[in-house]
Design an enzyme around this catalytic site. Structure first.
Site, PDB file in Angstrom:
ATOM      1  N   HIS A 105      37.358  44.387  44.981  1.00 24.80           N
ATOM      2  CA  HIS A 105      38.170  43.341  45.707  1.00 24.80           C
ATOM      3  C   HIS A 105      38.479  42.216  44.541  1.00 24.80           C
ATOM      4  O   HIS A 105      39.542  41.475  44.709  1.00 24.80           O
ATOM      5  CB  HIS A 105      37.032  42.472  46.451  1.00 24.80           C
ATOM      6  CG  HIS A 105      36.844  43.267  47.541  1.00 24.80           C
ATOM      7  ND1 HIS A 105      37.320  43.220  48.679  1.00 24.80           N
ATOM      8  CD2 HIS A 105      35.456  44.005  47.939  1.00 24.80           C
ATOM      9  CE1 HIS A 105      36.823  44.109  49.788  1.00 24.80           C
ATOM     10  NE2 HIS A 105      35.642  44.722  49.226  1.00 24.80           N
ATOM     11  N   LYS A 119      42.654  48.298  48.245  1.00 22.76           N
ATOM     12  CA  LYS A 119      42.500  46.903  48.767  1.00 22.76           C
ATOM     13  C   LYS A 119      44.084  46.164  48.349  1.00 22.76           C
ATOM     14  O   LYS A 119      44.827  46.453  48.793  1.00 22.76           O
ATOM     15  CB  LYS A 119      41.281  46.261  48.250  1.00 22.76           C
ATOM     16  CG  LYS A 119      40.140  46.842  49.069  1.00 22.76           C
ATOM     17  CD  LYS A 119      38.886  46.822  48.675  1.00 22.76           C
ATOM     18  CE  LYS A 119      37.915  47.527  49.615  1.00 22.76           C
ATOM     19  NZ  LYS A 119      36.845  48.166  49.128  1.00 22.76           N
ATOM     20  N   SER A 125      31.864  42.116  48.152  1.00 22.08           N
ATOM     21  CA  SER A 125      32.821  42.359  49.123  1.00 22.08           C
ATOM     22  C   SER A 125      32.266  41.447  50.476  1.00 22.08           C
ATOM     23  O   SER A 125      33.215  41.372  51.334  1.00 22.08           O
ATOM     24  CB  SER A 125      32.771  43.858  49.621  1.00 22.08           C
ATOM     25  OG  SER A 125      31.280  44.478  49.618  1.00 22.08           O
TER      26      SER A 125
END
Ligand SMILES: *Cc1c(COP(=O)(O)O)cnc(C)c1O
Length: 386
Positions: A203, A234, A175
């Protein structure tokens, strides 16, 4: 209260402050009374503000209420949660999934149930804080291996051959560095030493792989890695998290995972929004294509200016600065130029590795990126970084 501690943080340029945002996340936001170009969000595909996603949240709220009322094992499991888990299993290509209120909750609530006393956890040094906390909550022994260093990991595995169970824990896509874990090597090592692999794909989900299924798909390991964790806040643009895997694993977690059992179910709206977002991800691969084209444009520009970037291969492109004070003044300069990209400092990243974490989304235009590049150049020059 705590003045001394706060003063100490300030002296080290580590004070954190909330920056008020007066609009939803998008390429252009309202901040400090101005229009600012945002290069900070993890909403990589622009789905948090997508009308269809918003409509799904509104519709679920109207039908099922603003809150779920209780934990799912207590008051019953609502259709939006059920539908989300079916959609996620289909998207990830696994037998089943279990959803959690957040990625933080998923990590702290699964790792301790996956490995108990007498076992050993080996985690990458740059693992997300929620993974580290999950590891600390387990009664197993816990050791760190150097970032992406499979030789170091092998040494630790070899030293502990007689340990009953071993769990290797890593981010799929890191990240704060934007680099990938070497999943094929980690998987080989896991098989060789009969260890299990826990991949946090917060992610990677929606971003990596030909269909956006994540880093496991990116490496072509879909059929080989039984358990994956990912988040919905996300690229999926909502909030929450999932564990994907075989039905027996999901049944086990449903029976043992404390952060699933002892917490109110996420609001129906966030589950319905996530389901809508997954459908869009599956239907509109062009969003991912735009994201990667934007990533290339920004990455190439920053590299050509001479910035020192982390070894990023993703839409997360940190500019390495070093000390916290320079990172802060860099970020302030950017903001004065109408660009928001945050300074990331310890303890989020190791000491002396403060950075500007730049992220790009599918929704930025070429002109947004070029404006940002011009601002990065001026801010970088005035900070003496280029
Ligand atoms: C953001 C993040 C989490 C936490 O997920 P939330 O849903 O925001 O709680 C966990 N792991 C990684 C690697 C992350 O980047």
């Amino acid at each position: 209260m705590f003045n001394k501690q706060l003063d100490e943080l300030a002296a080290r340029h580590l004070t954190r402050r909330l920056t008020p945002l007066h609009s939803g996340v998008g390429p252009i936001v309202e901040m400090a009374g101005r229009q600012i170009l945002l290069f900070a969000s993890n909403d990589y595909l622009g789905l948090a503000m997508h009308p269809e996603v918003i409509q799904a949240a509104v519709g679920a709220t109207q039908r099922f209420g603003a809150g779920a009322g209780a934990a799912r094992l207590v008051s019953g499991s609502l259709p939006p949660h059920q539908e989300l888990e079916v959609a996620l299993a289909q998207f990830k290509g696994t037998e089943a999934t279990l959803t959690y209120g957040s990625g933080y909750l998923a990590n702290i609530g699964t790792i301790p149930t996956l490995i108990e006393r007498g076992g050993l956890i080996l985690a990458d040094r740059l693992c997300h804080a929620s993974l580290i906390d999950g590891c600390r909550l387990s009664a197993a022994d816990f050791r760190i291996y150097r970032h992406n260093d499979t030789e170091h990991l092998r040494t630790l595995l070899a030293a502990r051959r007689q340990t009953r169970r071993i769990l290797i824990v890593t981010d799929g896509l890191f990240s704060m560095d934007g680099d990938l874990a070497p999943l094929p090597e980690l998987n080989r090592l896991a098989q060789e030493y009969e260890a299990d692999l826990y991949i946090d794909d917060a992610h990677g989900t929606g971003v990596m792989g030909p269909h956006g299924r994540g880093t496991v798909e990116h490496f072509g390991l879909d059929t080989q890695i039984p358990l994956q964790m990912g988040t919905l806040g996300k690229a999926i643009g909502s909030s929450g998290a999932y564990i994907a895997g075989p039905s027996t694993l999901i049944q086990y977690l449903l029976n043992t995972s404390r952060s699933f059992i002892f917490t109110t179910a996420p609001p129906p709206s966030s589950a319905a929004a996530a389901t809508a977002a997954i459908r869009i991800i599956q239907r509109e691969p062009e969003r991912r294509a735009r994201l990667w084209a934007n990533r290339t444009r920004l990455f190439t520009g920053l590299t050509q200016m001479g910035f020192s970037l982390s070894p990023s291969v993703s839409p997360i492109m940190p500019i390495l600065v070093g000390n916290a004070e320079t990172a802060l003044s860099f970020a302030e300069h950017l903001l004065a130029e109408g660009i928001y990209a945050p300074a990331i400092r310890p303890p989020t990243v190791p000491d002396a590795t403060s950075r500007i974490r730049v992220t790009v989304t599918s929704e930025h235009t070429a002109s947004h990126i070029d404006q940002a590049l011009a601002a990065f150049q001026r801010a970088g020059q005035s900070a003496g970084l280029i």
